[in-house]
Write a protein that holds these residues in place. Sequence first.
Motif, mmCIF file in Angstrom:
data_model
loop_
_atom_site.group_PDB
_atom_site.id
_atom_site.type_symbol
_atom_site.label_atom_id
_atom_site.label_comp_id
_atom_site.label_asym_id
_atom_site.label_seq_id
_atom_site.Cartn_x
_atom_site.Cartn_y
_atom_site.Cartn_z
ATOM 1 N N UNK A 129 0.809 -1.220 0.000
ATOM 2 C CA UNK A 129 0.000 0.000 0.000
ATOM 3 C C UNK A 129 0.843 1.271 0.000
ATOM 4 N N UNK A 130 2.138 1.165 0.263
ATOM 5 C CA UNK A 130 3.001 2.347 0.405
ATOM 6 C C UNK A 130 4.218 2.276 -0.519
ATOM 7 N N UNK A 131 3.983 2.000 -1.775
ATOM 8 C CA UNK A 131 5.073 1.888 -2.745
ATOM 9 C C UNK A 131 5.870 3.188 -2.876
ATOM 10 N N UNK A 132 5.221 4.309 -2.608
ATOM 11 C CA UNK A 132 5.882 5.609 -2.777
ATOM 12 C C UNK A 132 6.492 6.138 -1.473
ATOM 13 N N UNK A 133 6.569 5.314 -0.451
ATOM 14 C CA UNK A 133 7.133 5.751 0.827
ATOM 15 C C UNK A 133 8.605 6.145 0.640
ATOM 16 N N UNK A 134 9.095 6.938 1.563
ATOM 17 C CA UNK A 134 10.480 7.402 1.507
ATOM 18 C C UNK A 134 11.439 6.353 2.051
ATOM 19 N N UNK A 135 12.712 6.474 1.699
ATOM 20 C CA UNK A 135 13.749 5.523 2.099
ATOM 21 C C UNK A 135 13.752 5.304 3.614
ATOM 22 N N UNK A 136 13.645 6.387 4.368
ATOM 23 C CA UNK A 136 13.698 6.302 5.836
ATOM 24 C C UNK A 136 12.563 5.445 6.386
ATOM 25 N N UNK A 137 11.421 5.441 5.730
ATOM 26 C CA UNK A 137 10.293 4.639 6.189
ATOM 27 C C UNK A 137 10.562 3.146 5.998
ATOM 28 N N UNK A 138 11.351 2.798 4.986
ATOM 29 C CA UNK A 138 11.678 1.393 4.741
ATOM 30 C C UNK A 138 12.757 0.903 5.695
ATOM 31 N N UNK A 139 13.544 1.831 6.208
ATOM 32 C CA UNK A 139 14.625 1.447 7.111
ATOM 33 C C UNK A 139 14.081 1.406 8.507
#
Length: 154
Positions: free
Chosen positions: A144-154
Motif C-alpha cells: 500500500x506504500x510503494x511511494x514511501x520514503x527511504x527512511x520509512x523502509x529502514x
Amino acid sequence: MKVSGPGPRVTISLASLSSPGILPAPCGAPQTEVTFDTDANGILSVSAVDKSTGKENKITITNGKDHLSTEDIKRMVQEAEKHTAEDEKQRDKVSSKNSFESYAFSMKATIETVDDEKLQGKINDEDKQRILDKCNEIINWLDKNQAAEKEEFE
C-alpha cells in the motif's frame, strides 16, 4: 528498449531485448542484472544476465535513420547528468524497500517452514503467530506504500 527524458516523459523506442527462458523470480528476490554501456561513438550495448542460471542476452543499438541524432543524444546525456543525484536517491530508496521486503518475506518463510521440533523450547506458538502477523502486516504495508520514503523502509 525505450529511452525517457526528465520532466514530461518522452519515450523513444530504440530496440527490443527479450530474454526467453529467464524464469520469474519470487517477489523481493530480484535475480536479473541489466547493464547499459555506451561507447565514444554513441553505440549502446545492453546485456541482461539471469543470476540464478547464468543465461545472458545482449543487444547493440547503433544510430540509424530512425534513431536519435547526435545532438539529441548529447542533449539527453546532459539532461541525465543533471538528474544523477535524483536517480541515486531513487536507487537508494528502491534498494531499501527491496531489502525490507526481502527480510519480511524471508522471516515469514522461515517461520512457516521450520519444523515445530526445531523451534520447541525456543519459541512458543503465540510468539510464532505474532511474528507471522507482523510479517503479513509489513508486507501489506509495503503493497500500500510503494511511494514511501527511504527512511520509512529502514
